[in-house]
Motif scaffolding. Structure first.
Motif, PDB file in Angstrom:
ATOM      1  N   GLU A  26      27.951  10.251  34.152  1.00 31.69           N
ATOM      2  CA  GLU A  26      28.806   9.403  33.328  1.00 31.69           C
ATOM      3  C   GLU A  26      29.199   8.130  34.077  1.00 31.69           C
ATOM      4  N   ILE A  29      26.198   5.713  34.070  1.00 30.31           N
ATOM      5  CA  ILE A  29      25.999   5.093  32.749  1.00 30.31           C
ATOM      6  C   ILE A  29      27.091   4.070  32.467  1.00 30.31           C
ATOM      7  N   ASN A  30      28.332   4.413  32.776  1.00 31.22           N
ATOM      8  CA  ASN A  30      29.441   3.475  32.551  1.00 31.22           C
ATOM      9  C   ASN A  30      29.295   2.212  33.390  1.00 31.22           C
ATOM     10  N   LEU A  32      26.478   0.817  34.309  1.00 34.42           N
ATOM     11  CA  LEU A  32      25.454   0.000  33.642  1.00 34.42           C
ATOM     12  C   LEU A  32      26.016  -0.681  32.408  1.00 34.42           C
ATOM     13  N   LEU A  33      26.755   0.071  31.591  1.00 33.04           N
ATOM     14  CA  LEU A  33      27.312  -0.497  30.359  1.00 33.04           C
ATOM     15  C   LEU A  33      28.354  -1.575  30.643  1.00 33.04           C
ATOM     16  N   ALA A  34      29.005  -1.480  31.788  1.00 32.27           N
ATOM     17  CA  ALA A  34      30.006  -2.483  32.171  1.00 32.27           C
ATOM     18  C   ALA A  34      29.349  -3.719  32.779  1.00 32.27           C
ATOM     19  N   GLY A  35      28.027  -3.687  32.925  1.00 28.21           N
ATOM     20  CA  GLY A  35      27.322  -4.849  33.460  1.00 28.21           C
ATOM     21  C   GLY A  35      27.132  -4.815  34.962  1.00 28.21           C
ATOM     22  N   GLY A  40      25.288   0.744  39.067  1.00 31.13           N
ATOM     23  CA  GLY A  40      24.679   1.746  38.203  1.00 31.13           C
ATOM     24  C   GLY A  40      23.419   2.336  38.808  1.00 31.13           C
ATOM     25  N   ILE A  98      25.000  11.133  24.964  1.00 27.99           N
ATOM     26  CA  ILE A  98      25.815   9.943  25.219  1.00 27.99           C
ATOM     27  C   ILE A  98      26.378   9.454  23.903  1.00 27.99           C
ATOM     28  N   ALA A 100      28.657   6.145  22.753  1.00 25.39           N
ATOM     29  CA  ALA A 100      29.328   4.908  23.156  1.00 25.39           C
ATOM     30  C   ALA A 100      30.483   4.605  22.213  1.00 25.39           C
ATOM     31  N   VAL A 102      33.232   1.427  21.323  1.00 29.51           N
ATOM     32  CA  VAL A 102      33.580   0.030  21.537  1.00 29.51           C
ATOM     33  C   VAL A 102      35.097  -0.073  21.439  1.00 29.51           C
TER      34      VAL A 102
END
Length: 110
Positions: A26, A29-30, A32-35, A40, A98, A100, A102
């Motif tokens: 987790e 993945i978080n 990566l999703l946070a940029g 990541g 997963i 997501a 928003v």
């Protein structure tokens, strides 16, 4: 006094506390999703070393283990399709999915 490599320490921790593997996944993945792609990749590398290992990941993806290690190295640059294939294999290995969400950012007055 001998030191234990981080990879071995993480593997031992995951063996003692199985839910740690899911938490590590987790976090990766978080990131990566946070940029934070660099973080990541590092977190995915640590997760893989502590859980299924690169040889098993290679078997499940049909890619060479050295190629996968390079993708997730500090200088690695995996394609989106390769990255999502790695994520898919890892989530399947953990038996998780997963989802997501928003969330609107709170505006802070200047």
């Amino acid at each position: 006094m001998p030191t234990v490599p981080l990879k071995d320490s993480l593997k031992a921790m995951v063996e003692r506390k199985l839910e740690l593997a899911t938490e590590m996944l987790e976090d990766a993945i978080n990131a990566l999703l946070a940029g934070d792609v660099d973080e990541g990749r590092l977190l995915f590398r640590q997760y893989i070393n502590a859980t299924i290992g690169f040889q098993e990941l290679a078997r499940r993806t049909g890619k060479a283990d050295k190629t996968l290690m390079q993708m997730l190295s500090a200088s690695g640059n995996p394609t989106v399709s390769n990255l999502f294939e790695i994520i898919h294999v890892c989530t399947k290995a953990e038996g998780v999915t997963i989802s997501a969400h928003v969330v609107a950012q709170q505006h802070v007055p200047s």
